[in-house]
Scaffold this motif. Structure first.
Motif: not given
Length: 111
Positions: A25-38, A51-54, A104-111
């Protein structure tokens, strides 16, 4: 938060809803894709990104250190993940804003 059983139930649901590790999650939050949504309040960080950081903090901390506020946030995460999963678009969701928001909320639906 009221009883220990309420806290236990919330912690269990949170553990099921959040299927990414703190490191993932920490790695994901550094991506442009993560920052572009929400939804962003005033052009800053999106609600989901914050929320992801929390969530990363929660995953890295001991359950005994969790506060009422932490349990309230876990409850919010569970609600968001469940609502969002119910809105799954058809087809391949790999590169969709829907998936990125969930991540961003900690859930990857593809996992």
């Amino acid at each position: 938060m009221s009883s220990d059983s309420d806290r236990e139930a919330i912690a269990e649901e949170f553990g099921q809803a959040v299927n990414m590790t703190a490191k993932e999650l920490e790695h994901w939050l550094t991506t442009d894709e993560s920052k572009a949504v929400g939804q962003k309040d005033g052009g800053g960080e999106s609600v989901g990104h914050e929320s992801g950081r929390k969530i990363v903090e929660l995953l890295r901390s001991k359950r005994s250190d969790w506060s009422d506020g932490d349990y309230a946030h876990m409850h919010k995460v569970v609600g968001y993940v469940h609502r969002h999963l119910a809105q799954r678009p058809s087809g391949d969701v790999t590169d969709t804003r829907w998936r990125y928001s969930l991540m961003n909320w900690g859930h990857d639906p593809l996992k």
